[in-house]
Design an enzyme around this catalytic site. Structure first.
Site, PDB file in Angstrom:
ATOM      1  N   ASP A  61     -20.517 -46.661   4.715  1.00  0.00           N
ATOM      2  CA  ASP A  61     -21.009 -45.399   5.621  1.00  0.00           C
ATOM      3  C   ASP A  61     -22.062 -45.914   6.418  1.00  0.00           C
ATOM      4  O   ASP A  61     -22.357 -45.767   7.422  1.00  0.00           O
ATOM      5  CB  ASP A  61     -21.061 -44.137   4.798  1.00  0.00           C
ATOM      6  CG  ASP A  61     -21.541 -42.890   5.793  1.00  0.00           C
ATOM      7  OD1 ASP A  61     -20.978 -42.391   6.426  1.00  0.00           O
ATOM      8  OD2 ASP A  61     -22.992 -42.670   5.725  1.00  0.00           O
TER       9      ASP A  61
ATOM     10  N   VAL B 148     -25.879 -40.581  13.943  1.00  0.00           N
ATOM     11  CA  VAL B 148     -26.600 -41.145  12.983  1.00  0.00           C
ATOM     12  C   VAL B 148     -27.516 -39.999  12.657  1.00  0.00           C
ATOM     13  O   VAL B 148     -28.193 -39.293  13.416  1.00  0.00           O
ATOM     14  CB  VAL B 148     -27.377 -42.242  13.483  1.00  0.00           C
ATOM     15  CG1 VAL B 148     -28.517 -42.833  12.844  1.00  0.00           C
ATOM     16  CG2 VAL B 148     -26.397 -43.369  14.220  1.00  0.00           C
TER      17      VAL B 148
ATOM     18  N   GLY C 156     -20.755 -32.194  -3.852  1.00  0.00           N
ATOM     19  CA  GLY C 156     -19.765 -32.203  -2.528  1.00  0.00           C
ATOM     20  C   GLY C 156     -20.771 -33.324  -1.849  1.00  0.00           C
ATOM     21  O   GLY C 156     -19.925 -33.648  -0.721  1.00  0.00           O
TER      22      GLY C 156
ATOM     23  N   LYS D  72     -22.949 -46.921  10.807  1.00  0.00           N
ATOM     24  CA  LYS D  72     -24.234 -46.322  11.486  1.00  0.00           C
ATOM     25  C   LYS D  72     -25.193 -47.629  11.802  1.00  0.00           C
ATOM     26  O   LYS D  72     -25.612 -47.604  13.064  1.00  0.00           O
ATOM     27  CB  LYS D  72     -25.171 -45.381  10.515  1.00  0.00           C
ATOM     28  CG  LYS D  72     -24.554 -44.127  10.381  1.00  0.00           C
ATOM     29  CD  LYS D  72     -25.002 -43.390   9.356  1.00  0.00           C
ATOM     30  CE  LYS D  72     -24.170 -42.203   8.792  1.00  0.00           C
ATOM     31  NZ  LYS D  72     -24.726 -41.712   7.820  1.00  0.00           N
TER      32      LYS D  72
ATOM     33  N   GLU E  98     -17.610 -38.528  -2.098  1.00  0.00           N
ATOM     34  CA  GLU E  98     -16.050 -38.172  -2.041  1.00  0.00           C
ATOM     35  C   GLU E  98     -15.406 -38.456  -3.399  1.00  0.00           C
ATOM     36  O   GLU E  98     -16.341 -39.161  -4.175  1.00  0.00           O
ATOM     37  CB  GLU E  98     -15.279 -39.079  -0.948  1.00  0.00           C
ATOM     38  CG  GLU E  98     -15.874 -39.104   0.552  1.00  0.00           C
ATOM     39  CD  GLU E  98     -15.607 -37.624   1.254  1.00  0.00           C
ATOM     40  OE1 GLU E  98     -14.369 -37.106   0.589  1.00  0.00           O
ATOM     41  OE2 GLU E  98     -16.269 -37.006   1.745  1.00  0.00           O
TER      42      GLU E  98
END
Lengths: 339, 339
Positions: free
Chosen positions: B222, B154, B208, B226, B211
């Site tokens: 994502d 995290v 970058g 967390k 993705e």
């Protein structure tokens, strides 16, 4: 954990209340159990009971103005000599929560020495001994295999020191820069909302943020005390007040604030420490700086380090339970590290 | 401290570089000395040497595409079986830094079990095993008297978990609310500056941050991973993805952002966890909320607790050295707690 409190003002009482209110929670979460065996004040008495003092009774006694209002019980000692108790008492940790004095940090500094020499962990809310004698105390603590912790001295229970020294221990910190005085930040915030300096100061005094003599706050000296502590704890420096560049907010006008606002900037009293030195001064910072949005009496600090760049912590910097929380967190850390 | 790394991508390499570059500093500041004795990857080979592997040589080998480029030395074992090494190697800690998989967290989860059962401390950057099996792993660690740490999962090296679990240990946290995905915050920040969603996403991909398939980021998954970790680590919950309310930023338009701006508000993708449940969703927050000024790929989290009110931590949430730093900080904590 058997505790001795030196000083029983707002911070000490706040800590005692937390200990009372959270006894079950702390026992359950951390198997943490603490007993206050001694409380010593400068002018309101001192008590020691090897079997422990009752927190509610302590709070009632001090609310009546003096610890002598604590009722007699078998084994209770009154008006004990602080140094003798620190030396002889069966206690694990001493909590120094008396008022800070940056001149010589006495009598607290001598109590701190005695506590550590007698093999007790030392936790401070009092800034004086850390600002003036951190290295001596840290060396003593190491020699004795005891811990010296002082989270409460910077940003109260907001763990500014733990973050720097443990949270990001692997990073090399190059600079610390923060809003470390709530009173001045409150005044600047009120001035942004349209108040004149004098009016904002009067309001801060009415709310109990600022003392009758507000020099320590508005002149930057309270923040400077914290810079001394950051210099010692982060950069291994032992600066004196005279080594710091200190400028307060007394000369900031509504006009200054308006001019900054037009450029998307805000005036903040910033306390800064780097390995090279420390300063406190009003600075105009861009509104996207995480420090810029810190409002009212809230404090904040940004650490700049090699691995993480900027890391900023924002939270309360004062308050009864907020500062009491710092003492508790230090004791929990002492327990985690195996006492 | 003798280490085994599972996974040797950006995070593992970043950690190895830090260990190499800071060897002297860490020895001096903390008497900390670590040796990598094993490195295991899924498709780029595995190495073990009981006397330690050379970090520079490891980095050169992986830069050439495969650990088989590591030159022969006496005692070196190649293509070792990961489970066998985890069981048999003389090592103190295992660092699981393979890519996160929230479906079943395998094969990492099985490696984690083996590492702990074999009496090794376990440090993770891989979110899967913590999100899916924190309680099982924590129980195993406790039974074995070993530590389970996962700061990197995290906010990378920004010590969000350490702050909550150690820094303010005495406070009871009621809620955690943060910006825990840098890609989406970068996109929202660029949109505030005038870009359309598609353009900002393309730029995030070019840099970058995002993705080629950006679903995990922009869809909120994502950040949701967390939230699972916060639920487990702070509130003793073991939610599944299906238990969370998850909404991404795909439908936020420039118009939405302008409307918010007119009211002095900003759109942020907030990840929230309370004892009652978790969610991820775009929220309009006032500009004075400390989360509102968090710009670009930076992350932030606000903890609300009984003693401290709001405490906010702002810092990097990704990056090679920023995440490697988290692994190092976890190892330093393991050492502090007496291994």
């Amino acid at each position: 954990m058997r505790l001795i409190l030196i000083g029983f003002g707002v911070v000490g009482q706040g800590f005692a209340e937390i200990l009372r209110d959270k006894a079950d929670e702390l026992a359950q979460r951390y198997s943490f159990k603490a007993t206050i065996v001694g409380v010593a004040t400068r002018s309101r008495g001192a008590l020691y009971h090897p079997a422990g003092l009752k927190i509610d009774t302590l709070l009632k006694a001090i609310a009546q103005g003096h610890l002598n209002h604590y009722p007699n019980t078998t084994g209770l000692k009154r008006d004990v000599d602080i140094a003798a108790i620190l030396e002889q008492a069966d206690a694990d940790a001493v909590l120094e929560c008396a008022y800070s004095n940056f001149d010589d940090a006495q009598p607290a500094l001598e109590y701190c020495r005695t506590a550590l020499r007698s093999g007790k962990h030392l936790v401070l809310a009092n800034k004086g001994p850390i600002a003036l004698a951190y290295h001596e105390l840290q060396t003593l603590a190491r020699e004795q295999g005891r811990q010296l912790r002082f989270e409460a001295t910077v940003m109260a229970g907001t763990p500014a020191l733990q973050l720097a020294r443990e949270g990001i221990a692997g990073s090399h910190i190059n600079a610390a820069r923060g809003i470390l005085n709530g009173t001045t930040n409150y005044i600047l915030t009120q001035m942004e909302r349209g108040m004149a300096y004098e009016e904002a100061l009067a309001q801060a005094q009415a709310l109990g943020y600022a003392e009758a003599d507000p020099t320590a706050d508005v002149g930057g000296w309270d923040a400077a005390g914290k810079v001394l502590i950051l210099g010692a704890a982060l950069f291994n420096q032992q600066w004196k007040m005279a080594d710091l560049q200190v400028e307060g907010i007394e000369h900031i006008t509504r006009k200054d604030i308006e001019v900054a606002h037009e450029k998307g900037e805000r005036w903040k009293l910033l306390a800064e420490a780097t390995p090279e030195g420390g300063k406190v001064r009003p600075v105009r910072i861009p509104q996207y700086d995480p420090l810029a949005t810190v409002q009212g009496a809230t404090n904040a600090i940004t650490y700049t380090s090699d691995l993480l760049g900027h890391v900023t912590l924002v939270g309360p910097g004062a308050g009864r339970k907020e500062t009491g929380a710092a003492l508790l967190d230090d004791l929990l850390a002492i327990q985690r590290y195996g006492e």
